[in-house]
Design a protein around this motif. Structure first.
Motif, mmCIF file in Angstrom:
data_model
loop_
_atom_site.group_PDB
_atom_site.id
_atom_site.type_symbol
_atom_site.label_atom_id
_atom_site.label_comp_id
_atom_site.label_asym_id
_atom_site.label_seq_id
_atom_site.Cartn_x
_atom_site.Cartn_y
_atom_site.Cartn_z
ATOM 1 N N PRO A 1 -55.274 57.690 59.301
ATOM 2 C CA PRO A 1 -54.085 58.394 59.812
ATOM 3 C C PRO A 1 -52.902 57.457 60.062
ATOM 4 N N ASP A 2 -53.165 56.144 60.163
ATOM 5 C CA ASP A 2 -52.084 55.188 60.396
ATOM 6 C C ASP A 2 -51.444 54.692 59.098
ATOM 7 N N TYR A 3 -52.036 55.074 57.969
ATOM 8 C CA TYR A 3 -51.507 54.603 56.691
ATOM 9 C C TYR A 3 -50.374 55.505 56.217
ATOM 10 N N LYS A 4 -49.285 54.880 55.830
ATOM 11 C CA LYS A 4 -48.162 55.602 55.231
ATOM 12 C C LYS A 4 -47.587 54.747 54.110
ATOM 13 N N GLU A 5 -47.402 55.367 52.972
ATOM 14 C CA GLU A 5 -46.781 54.631 51.880
ATOM 15 C C GLU A 5 -45.360 54.252 52.266
ATOM 16 N N ASP A 6 -44.939 53.104 51.779
ATOM 17 C CA ASP A 6 -43.604 52.618 52.118
ATOM 18 C C ASP A 6 -42.973 52.028 50.860
ATOM 19 N N ASN A 7 -42.034 52.753 50.306
ATOM 20 C CA ASN A 7 -41.369 52.295 49.083
ATOM 21 C C ASN A 7 -40.331 51.215 49.340
ATOM 22 N N THR A 8 -40.108 50.899 50.619
ATOM 23 C CA THR A 8 -39.125 49.852 50.937
ATOM 24 C C THR A 8 -39.756 48.464 51.000
ATOM 25 N N ILE A 9 -41.068 48.393 50.842
ATOM 26 C CA ILE A 9 -41.729 47.085 50.874
ATOM 27 C C ILE A 9 -41.142 46.188 49.787
ATOM 28 N N GLY A 10 -40.824 44.976 50.165
ATOM 29 C CA GLY A 10 -40.272 44.023 49.206
ATOM 30 C C GLY A 10 -38.787 44.189 48.954
#
Length: 400
Positions: A294-303
């Motif tokens: 439940p704490d996992y969220k994709e993040d397209n801002t990584i990098g």
């Protein structure tokens, strides 16, 4: 062979579609760089080609000059680089001419709103990259900042530890892949999500799941038909050594009654255990089921970073590192061409210069040793003369 700015420009212009954000070879000193004023005792820098070099001018680089010092210096890029839209290719050379025992040789890429006068070890940065050596540990630091935490690559990348110049290259692409090259050879690469702990795991063990109480995970059981052989327990673990004899000088009155020593019994097989057979009720190992974290969220801002400055923020026990040929571009091809046409040829010539320098140092040391030996016979002669002189007492008479 001369590596002038003109040659560098021609090499880089051949990659017509690339964007260059920064290029520094220190031929004109380091006037564009700002030394931090956060500490009063930062180490001083100078421009130097070192003790051995490929070319007197084109081997000039930024050199640390004082032992046991922090160093902090930075400068602004020609234009801001947005890694969300453009690849980042960072490349620079490091020469630890002093046989560094403990100290950094890395650079930091910093945001556009960065204040170079306040640069210090706590300054927030986007990326840190380059060699760091201390004692027997050497690594090529590859660190990405994510949500104000600096995340080191999970598996260390070895750094070069000799006295020669080496070229370090870091590539970060908008598709979240990266590469690390040393001397223009790739030593690590892949997806940043695989190589850096930036996000929590996508799946976790189901905390509500428990192994059923009737789950049979014993693959082997005792054979119920297995019986202990008759007389098995009567076999002793040790026996008297049949080859032992009482020593001739043994005295029963003084030494006590002699007893034969014991040795392991070759017929003893240890405590009896029944034979094992396959368990007919075996269900296999129980596997704890996973669930979505439940704490996992994709993040397209990584990098994704906006980079406006580059700087050195170092501690060095032994100074003398020389930094040169700094290039920031959005093209791997440009960096590769810069390496092949400008940096690597200098490194090849530097190796020959190092060999000549070492030969000269050996000859110098031999000459100093020979000179010191020439002084020894003179002192010995003087000593002998003194020893042979007559020793006169206060009355002017021989004491001998």
């Amino acid at each position: 062979m001369i590596f002038t700015k003109k040659l560098i420009s021609l090499a880089l212009l051949s990659v017509a579609t690339s964007k260059q954000y920064f290029l520094e070879n220190f031929d004109d000193g380091f006037k564009r760089w700002t030394v931090s004023s956060e500490k009063e005792d930062y180490g001083n820098w100078e421009v130097s080609h070192g003790k051995f070099f490929a070319d007197e001018k084109d081997s000039l680089g930024l050199k640390t000059t004082e032992d046991y010092r922090f160093y902090s210096i930075s400068t602004k890029l020609d234009k801001t680089l947005d890694t969300a839209k453009n690849p980042l290719v960072l490349q620079f050379s490091v020469k630890h001419e002093q046989s560094i025992d403990c100290g950094g040789g890395y650079v930091k890429l910093l945001p556009p709103d960065f204040d170079p006068t306040k640069f210090n070890g706590d300054s927030a940065y986007a990326i840190m990259f380059g060699p760091d050596i201390c004692g027997g540990n050497s690594r090529t630091h590859t660190i990405l900042n994510y949500k104000n935490e600096n995340k080191l690559i999970k598996k260390d990348i070895k750094a070069e530890t000799d006295q020669l110049t080496h070229l370090y290259t870091f590539v970060l692409n908008p598709d979240k892949t990266f590469k690390v090259l040393i001397d223009n050879k790739e030593v690590r690469g892949g997806k940043i999500l695989d190589e850096f702990d930036l996000l929590p795991p996508k799946f976790i063990k189901d905390p509500k799941a428990k192994k059923p109480t009737d789950w049979i995970d014993e693959e082997l059981i005792d054979d119920p038909n297995s019986t202990k052989p008759e007389g098995y327990d009567d076999i002793p673990e040790t026996i008297v050594d049949p080859d032992s004899t009482k020593p001739e000088d043994w005295d029963d009155e003084e030494d006590g009654e002699w007893e034969q020593p014991r040795i392991p019994n070759p017929d003893y097989a240890g405590p009896w255990k029944p034979a094992q057979i396959k368990n007919p009720d075996y269900k296999g190992p129980w596997i704890h089921p996973d669930i979505d974290n439940p704490d996992y969220k994709e993040d397209n801002t990584i990098g994704n970073y906006e980079i406006g400055y580059i700087g050195f923020d170092l501690w060095q026990v032994k100074s003398g590192s020389i930094f040169d040929d700094i290039l920031i571009t959005d093209s791997e091809a440009e960096a590769k061409e810069h390496a092949e046409k400008v940096v690597l040829p200098k490194i090849a010539l530097e190796l020959k210069a190092k060999e000549k320098f070492d030969e000269a140092e050996i000859k110098r040391a031999e000459a100093e040793e020979a000179a010191s030996k020439l002084d020894e016979p003179e002192s010995e002669v003087i000593d002998e003369e003194i020893a042979e002189d007559e020793i006169i007492d206060d009355d002017g008479h021989d004491e001998l």
